[in-house]
Design a protein around this motif. Structure first.
Motif, PDB file in Angstrom:
ATOM      1  N   SER A   1      29.785 -12.462  23.701  1.00 39.76           N
ATOM      2  CA  SER A   1      29.050 -13.730  23.679  1.00 39.76           C
ATOM      3  C   SER A   1      29.897 -14.983  23.872  1.00 39.76           C
ATOM      4  CB  SER A   1      28.234 -13.834  22.383  1.00 39.76           C
ATOM      5  OG  SER A   1      29.091 -13.898  21.270  1.00 39.76           O
ATOM      6  N   ASP A   2      31.191 -14.828  24.119  1.00 39.06           N
ATOM      7  CA  ASP A   2      31.992 -16.007  24.430  1.00 39.06           C
ATOM      8  C   ASP A   2      31.551 -16.539  25.804  1.00 39.06           C
ATOM      9  OD1 ASP A   2      33.853 -17.870  25.130  1.00 39.06           O
ATOM     10  OD2 ASP A   2      35.602 -16.655  24.619  1.00 39.06           O
ATOM     11  N   PRO A   3      31.032 -17.773  25.856  1.00 33.86           N
ATOM     12  CA  PRO A   3      30.513 -18.288  27.132  1.00 33.86           C
ATOM     13  C   PRO A   3      31.544 -18.217  28.259  1.00 33.86           C
ATOM     14  CG  PRO A   3      30.061 -19.825  25.331  1.00 33.86           C
ATOM     15  CD  PRO A   3      30.898 -18.726  24.758  1.00 33.86           C
ATOM     16  N   ALA A   4      32.804 -18.330  27.903  1.00 34.42           N
ATOM     17  CA  ALA A   4      33.838 -18.320  28.940  1.00 34.42           C
ATOM     18  C   ALA A   4      33.937 -16.958  29.622  1.00 34.42           C
ATOM     19  CB  ALA A   4      35.185 -18.672  28.309  1.00 34.42           C
ATOM     20  N   ARG A   5      33.401 -15.913  28.987  1.00 36.14           N
ATOM     21  CA  ARG A   5      33.501 -14.570  29.576  1.00 36.14           C
ATOM     22  C   ARG A   5      32.290 -14.214  30.446  1.00 36.14           C
ATOM     23  NH1 ARG A   5      36.752 -10.622  27.347  1.00 36.14           N
ATOM     24  NH2 ARG A   5      35.008  -9.162  27.495  1.00 36.14           N
TER      25      ARG A   5
END
Ligand code: NOJ
Length: 571
Positions: free
Chosen positions: A285-289
């Motif tokens: 859930s890390d937006p950067a991923r």
């Protein structure tokens, strides 16, 4: 002297203005960056059991449309719709035979389009259930695949030769027995982590993956609000290495999916991940991923099962352990780089008030307590249909009364192994999936207003006492607590983005926490037990926000009533 005082006064004033402005600005900035699904409350509908509109004893899409006013009144922002696709129904729709068709028992594609449209008019988005770890054995891909070893669809599934005349290895199905099924026609085994009618898809095949992405875009183009992804942690499996969850290709596949489907659309995605830790949840859930919005994690589900055994091997819940798991997910997940979902119930899990509360003497109080504890935490809350009126588990006496494939298979497997029949029925009554799947209790008329004919699964006999009509007529009902909690979330940024801070040393039975945003501070106190408990705090109440007994005026040395819960803003 006087000029100095004025100077000091001005200095302090500037500082106050600066702090106020800065704080407001920060809050404004956070608010601006918050996607809709972080502020949302999602309502799960199990369509087969929600509302029958055509008198066949099975809930359907027109039934849901007829209840949109009710859901808007509750205040929810999205519906997670359990599967309504074409399916033989071995696992109630989690065995899909055509992803782009609606099962006739639920209606037509025109009904589905109408639901998406009408829900929008009620400010509700429809989140579809995406079941792509496996299909039904009736899906055209599998019908083709099993015909011959060189069929173009063969590689969409996972086939292995027998080893010494047996299954390729000892992998088990979640629904009892081996995860391998021998297919006479071609003399090979295929993999099924669930029922043998649910063959696992082979995600290593790029053509299959593209077909799935095309299907997802078909639904996204209809304007849905996103996807709940069934057992998504399994798609990177490597059965030869005995790897089920969290396989090495899981995240690359999700990144590829994101890029090819929902990545640039304003939708939410939530993955079902039974084996997530906070660190794994961050990977998803890390937006950067560029993977998912959030996951469902199930760490609390193992708390009332014996270590290393199955869900049917019961042990009593230790409230201290429950509290520890709840707090762990609030504090160990880094909300700057991840997001969490919050839920007590779904269609696979028993009713929380029956399982961990008291569904008789304190039914109303404990339902409100569970709701309060969860909905004021950091994350996106989910309500499972019927939870908002305090529906309870529904015990059976005999296996003939059980519909769910998981319970039925377990019962027969264990009976053959010599287990005691009564103990097995008891385990099913405590943990079985039919508990949450009973028809929705709308009123006190025959079959609880769910259907005019015989319901596919009998209605819980307590429907005369527990039903929507009664809940709506009683201003103190559980329903209005849920409604209030949803409003609190919608109207207060602190519920969405405030930091979580545990109040220490309250004992195992009391969970108390702060939510903090800028200069604002809320305190939530909950007695998780059915006995009175002591609680004390030096905090002073600024405003009472919500409570399930009389409001509190003071927090110093108080005796909490059984399952008491309240939230206050403090000075
Ligand atoms: C998880 C679903 O929630 C459950 O109902 C289903 O049986 C399995 N996945 C298999 O799809």
């Amino acid at each position: 002297m006087i000029p100095l005082t004025v100077y000091h006064f001005l200095q302090v004033l500037t500082q106050i203005i600066y702090i106020m402005f800065n704080n407001k600005f920060e809050i404004y900035e956070v608010e601006k960056m918050t996607p809709w699904w972080k502020k949302a409350v999602v309502y799960q509908i199990y369509p087969k059991s929600f509302q029958d509109s055509n008198g066949d004893g099975i809930g359907d899409l027109q039934g849901i449309i007829a209840r949109l006013d009710y859901l808007e009144n509750l205040g929810v922002d999205a519906i997670w719709l359990s599967p309504v696709y074409q399916s033989p129904g071995v696992d109630n729709g989690y065995d899909i035979s055509n992803y782009e068709a609606i099962d006739p028992q639920y209606g037509t594609m025109a009904d589905m389009d109408e639901l998406i449209q009408k829900a929008k008019e009620h400010h509700i988005r429809i989140v579809m259930d995406l079941v792509v770890n496996h299909t039904s054995d009736q899906h055209q891909w599998f019908v083709e695949a099993r015909k011959s070893k060189d069929n173009p669809y063969r590689d969409y599934y996972i086939w292995r030769d027998p080893v010494d005349g047996h299954e390729p290895n000892s992998l088990k199905s979640a629904f009892s027995g081996s995860a391998w099924k021998f297919d006479e026609q071609t003399g090979q085994y295929y993999l099924h982590f669930f029922a043998e009618q649910q063959p696992d898809l082979n995600w290593k095949n790029p053509e299959l993956r593209q077909k799935i992405y095309d299907m997802m875009n078909f639904w996204l183009d209809k304007g849905i609000g996103g996807f709940r992804m069934d057992v998504i942690e399994l798609i990177g499996k490597d059965p030869d290495k005995m790897i089920r969850e969290n396989g090495p290709m899981l995240h690359p596949y999700l990144q590829e999916m994101n890029k090819n489907t929902f990545g640039d659309r304003d939708v939410m995605t939530v993955g079902e991940t039974w084996n997530a830790t906070p660190k794994i949840a961050e990977e998803y859930s890390d937006p950067a991923r560029h993977e998912l919005s959030m996951v469902f994690q199930f760490e609390n589900q193992a708390l009332d099962q014996q270590e290393g055994k199955e869900k049917w091997d019961l042990k009593p819940l230790d409230l201290g352990e429950l509290k520890k798991v709840l707090v762990k997910w609030q504090t160990e997940l880094d909300f700057n780089h991840a997001w969490n979902s919050l839920f007590w119930e779904n269609h696979d899990i028993p009713r929380v008030i029956s399982r961990w509360g008291n569904d008789k003497k304190y039914r109303v109080q404990c339902a409100k307590m569970f709701a309060t504890v969860l909905h004021l935490m950091h994350g996106t809350p989910y309500i499972f249909n019927g939870e908002e009126i305090g529906m309870t588990n529904c015990p059976v006496k005999n296996i003939d009364e059980v519909e769910d494939i998981e319970s039925v298979n377990m019962y027969h497997e264990r009976l053959a192994e010599g287990y005691d029949k009564d103990k097995l029925i008891h385990a099913i009554n405590v943990k079985g999936r039919d508990n949450a799947r009973r028809p929705m209790q709308w009123n006190d008329e025959k079959n609880a207003g769910f259907t005019k004919s015989k319901p596919w699964l009998t209605v819980n006999p307590n429907y005369k006492e527990i039903n929507v009509k009664k809940a709506l007529a009683d201003p103190n009902s559980i329903f209005y607590t849920y409604q209030e909690l949803i409003t609190l979330r919608h109207e207060n940024e602190i519920v969405v983005n405030g930091d979580f801070k545990l109040v220490h040393d309250t004992g195992d039975e009391v969970l108390a926490y702060y939510r903090i945003l800028g200069t604002e501070k809320w305190l939530v106190v909950a007695n998780l037990s059915g006995e009175e408990q002591q609680f004390t705090s030096t905090d002073r109440i600024k405003e009472n926000l919500l409570s399930n007994y009389a409001v509190r005026n003071d927090l110093h040395d108080i005796t909490l009533k059984p399952y008491e819960a309240f939230a206050v803003a403090i000075k």
